[in-house]
Design a protein around this motif. Structure first.
Motif, mmCIF file in Angstrom:
data_model
loop_
_atom_site.group_PDB
_atom_site.id
_atom_site.type_symbol
_atom_site.label_atom_id
_atom_site.label_comp_id
_atom_site.label_asym_id
_atom_site.label_seq_id
_atom_site.Cartn_x
_atom_site.Cartn_y
_atom_site.Cartn_z
ATOM 1 N N TRP A 1 0.809 -1.217 0.000
ATOM 2 C CA TRP A 1 0.000 0.000 0.000
ATOM 3 C C TRP A 1 0.845 1.271 0.000
ATOM 4 N N ASN A 2 2.111 1.175 -0.356
ATOM 5 C CA ASN A 2 3.002 2.337 -0.288
ATOM 6 C C ASN A 2 2.465 3.537 -1.059
ATOM 7 N N GLU A 3 2.239 3.352 -2.352
ATOM 8 C CA GLU A 3 1.815 4.472 -3.190
ATOM 9 C C GLU A 3 0.429 4.978 -2.787
ATOM 10 N N PHE A 4 -0.453 4.068 -2.450
ATOM 11 C CA PHE A 4 -1.809 4.449 -2.071
ATOM 12 C C PHE A 4 -1.800 5.325 -0.822
ATOM 13 N N LEU A 5 -1.006 4.931 0.181
ATOM 14 C CA LEU A 5 -0.962 5.681 1.431
ATOM 15 C C LEU A 5 -0.303 7.038 1.239
ATOM 16 N N VAL A 6 0.736 7.088 0.407
ATOM 17 C CA VAL A 6 1.415 8.361 0.180
ATOM 18 C C VAL A 6 0.490 9.356 -0.523
ATOM 19 N N GLU A 7 -0.271 8.850 -1.478
ATOM 20 C CA GLU A 7 -1.190 9.721 -2.220
ATOM 21 C C GLU A 7 -2.247 10.332 -1.306
ATOM 22 N N ASN A 8 -2.609 9.626 -0.260
ATOM 23 C CA ASN A 8 -3.664 10.091 0.653
ATOM 24 C C ASN A 8 -3.113 10.559 2.000
ATOM 25 N N ASP A 9 -1.809 10.825 2.033
ATOM 26 C CA ASP A 9 -1.146 11.089 3.304
ATOM 27 C C ASP A 9 -1.011 12.590 3.545
ATOM 28 N N ASP A 10 -2.063 13.195 4.068
ATOM 29 C CA ASP A 10 -2.027 14.632 4.308
ATOM 30 C C ASP A 10 -1.056 15.016 5.424
ATOM 31 N N LEU A 11 -0.873 14.134 6.397
ATOM 32 C CA LEU A 11 0.004 14.445 7.534
ATOM 33 C C LEU A 11 1.416 13.893 7.354
ATOM 34 N N ALA A 12 1.704 13.284 6.221
ATOM 35 C CA ALA A 12 3.033 12.734 5.928
ATOM 36 C C ALA A 12 3.456 11.679 6.947
ATOM 37 N N ILE A 13 2.483 10.842 7.375
ATOM 38 C CA ILE A 13 2.830 9.832 8.390
ATOM 39 C C ILE A 13 3.280 8.509 7.783
ATOM 40 N N TYR A 14 3.216 8.393 6.427
ATOM 41 C CA TYR A 14 3.641 7.145 5.787
ATOM 42 C C TYR A 14 4.751 7.377 4.759
ATOM 43 N N THR A 15 5.486 8.473 4.845
ATOM 44 C CA THR A 15 6.536 8.771 3.867
ATOM 45 C C THR A 15 7.890 8.251 4.325
ATOM 46 N N ASN A 16 8.939 8.577 3.536
ATOM 47 C CA ASN A 16 10.328 8.211 3.868
ATOM 48 C C ASN A 16 10.563 6.709 3.812
ATOM 49 N N PHE A 17 10.209 6.088 2.707
ATOM 50 C CA PHE A 17 10.334 4.636 2.602
ATOM 51 C C PHE A 17 11.792 4.170 2.497
ATOM 52 N N ASN A 18 12.709 5.040 2.094
ATOM 53 C CA ASN A 18 14.100 4.630 1.891
ATOM 54 C C ASN A 18 15.038 5.246 2.919
ATOM 55 N N ASP A 19 14.524 5.509 4.075
ATOM 56 C CA ASP A 19 15.294 6.150 5.141
ATOM 57 C C ASP A 19 16.139 5.098 5.859
ATOM 58 N N GLU A 20 17.409 4.888 5.450
ATOM 59 C CA GLU A 20 18.241 3.826 6.018
ATOM 60 C C GLU A 20 19.477 4.401 6.691
ATOM 61 N N PHE A 21 19.905 3.720 7.763
ATOM 62 C CA PHE A 21 21.090 4.110 8.495
ATOM 63 C C PHE A 21 21.904 2.865 8.810
ATOM 64 N N ASP A 22 23.026 2.684 8.101
ATOM 65 C CA ASP A 22 23.928 1.557 8.323
ATOM 66 C C ASP A 22 23.175 0.229 8.291
ATOM 67 N N GLU A 23 23.176 -0.471 9.432
ATOM 68 C CA GLU A 23 22.565 -1.797 9.493
ATOM 69 C C GLU A 23 21.053 -1.742 9.727
ATOM 70 N N TYR A 24 20.515 -0.561 9.919
ATOM 71 C CA TYR A 24 19.100 -0.453 10.250
ATOM 72 C C TYR A 24 18.384 0.482 9.289
ATOM 73 N N THR A 25 17.090 0.227 9.099
ATOM 74 C CA THR A 25 16.259 1.083 8.265
ATOM 75 C C THR A 25 15.137 1.667 9.114
ATOM 76 N N GLN A 26 14.813 2.927 8.850
ATOM 77 C CA GLN A 26 13.729 3.581 9.581
ATOM 78 C C GLN A 26 12.547 3.861 8.658
ATOM 79 N N SER A 27 12.423 3.053 7.618
ATOM 80 C CA SER A 27 11.379 3.287 6.622
ATOM 81 C C SER A 27 9.989 2.901 7.115
#
Length: 402
Positions: A264-290
């Motif tokens: 549901w990535n694209e669907f949620l982003v399209e309807n995400d007025d508060l930006a609570i489902y963005t940043n899918f590629n937010d990665e840091f070393d061994e961990y991801t915060q996506s």
């Protein structure tokens, strides 16, 4: 039920006097209660048995040898065969089955239709039936005559006790073999979590309350990696957008984003007025915060700076082969197989999940579910207890924090 969310939690553990499965751990008026199967919180069912009362205890050894060989206690092996001067012979239901299947006299079959018919039979009739039954089973006539001189019908446990309180309840009627399960006892007595663990679980549930209040959402869910105590993903109820987007389903999809997935990535982003489902590629070393957007992370850390975020990054094929050789065979499933689906994660839901969501969480291989509110369609303690269904190939623990 609305709850005032506090930034700091002071633990105040108090003992509980309840003995009906309601024993809980208490933290600043929040109670953590284990949702156990009915078989753990209900009294043991009883059944009626024939017991032979013997005068000469020297003869008990020979009688026991023949009884154990020719008349084993199928399904009642947890009962001790001898109690004081009494020997357990068979259940009344076994006698009924014998009469229905083997007795040629149709009149006898009509007389003894129920267990109560056997209980009210005369002493002479009881003796005759037992003599017929035992000789047919291969017990020598000498032992039969010795055991049926005096017969008593008594109530005993129909199933093995699982907890100490159940054992104490049935053991006075007839002694049972019992080995307590320390983990089950802790769950029942409300001593499963340490003080610090209790603080953490309450803190995360209060965070669910904070997010739903701040964002004006009905239900919030949080997935935690119990090894690092980090937030892996957060989801909200989105059924106004799609009927399948219950909170637990959205949360599972958010976990999938940390593993390069998510339906549901694209669907949620399209309807995400508060930006609570963005940043899918937010990665840091061994961990991801996506699994958690920057907007939500900022909102949470403003209230509680000690909270950490991140899911273990999906390994490459080479890393997986190396990990396979290094894993501890006694380690947790998340370390062995993760990150894979929700394997080994703990999930916190503001509201008890429905059957669809609970089955999805089962297939996702979560470790533990914590929830706050019950609901009429709930499947963990209201309508049913899905976690107690033995036919499922995965089971999780369930706790209510309220």
């Amino acid at each position: 039920m609305e709850t005032i969310v506090s930034k700091r939690i002071k633990l105040d553990l108090e003992p509980s006097d309840n003995n009906d499965g309601e024993n809980v751990q208490i933290s600043n008026n929040w109670r953590i209660k284990s949702i156990l199967s009915d078989e753990h919180i209900e009294p043991i069912k009883r059944c009626f048995v024939y017991a032979g009362i013997v005068d000469d205890k020297k003869f008990i050894g020979k009688a026991m040898s023949e009884l154990c060989q020719s008349m084993p206690l199928h399904g009642l092996n947890f009962l001790k065969r001898v109690h004081q001067s009494k020997l357990l012979l068979c259940t009344l239901n076994q006698m009924l089955d014998f009469l229905r299947e083997n007795h040629e006299d149709e009149i006898v079959k009509k007389i003894f239709m129920t267990e109560n018919d056997l209980r009210t039979a005369s002493d002479q009739m009881t003796t005759s039936l037992l003599k017929l039954y035992m000789t047919k089973r291969g017990i020598s006539l000498t032992v039969v005559n010795f055991l049926i001189k005096k017969i008593e019908i008594t109530s005993v446990a129909a199933q093995a006790p699982l907890l100490s309180w159940q054992h104490s309840d049935v053991n006075n009627d007839w002694p049972t073999k019992f080995h307590p399960n320390k983990d089950l006892e802790k769950l029942y007595n409300g001593t499963w979590f340490t003080e610090q663990e209790t603080i953490f679980h309450v803190q995360i549930m209060e965070m669910c309350g904070l997010l739903r209040t701040k964002l004006k959402r009905e239900v919030c869910g949080i997935a935690i990696d119990p090894r690092t105590k980090s937030i892996v993903a957060i989801g909200f109820d989105e059924i106004d957008r799609h009927p399948l987007m219950h909170c637990a389903m959205v949360l599972i999809d958010a976990v999938a984003r940390t593993q390069k997935g998510g339906a549901w990535n694209e669907f949620l982003v399209e309807n995400d007025d508060l930006a609570i489902y963005t940043n899918f590629n937010d990665e840091f070393d061994e961990y991801t915060q996506s699994g958690v957007s920057k907007f939500i992370r900022k909102l949470i850390t403003t209230e509680n700076p000690s909270i950490t975020f991140g899911a273990e990054r999906v390994k490459t094929a080479v890393e997986n082969r190396q990990n396979y050789t290094d894993i501890d065979v006694n380690g947790d499933n998340l370390s062995k197989y993760g990150p894979y689906l929700c394997t080994g994660y703990d999930v916190y839901l503001w509201r008890e999940p429905c059957l669809m969501c609970s089955m999805a969480l089962t297939h996702s291989r979560i470790r533990t579910i914590f929830f706050h509110e019950t609901q009429s369609t709930g499947s963990l303690c209201t309508l049913t207890k899905l976690q107690s269904v033995k036919a499922l190939n995965h089971h999780f623990q369930v706790f209510r924090i309220a």
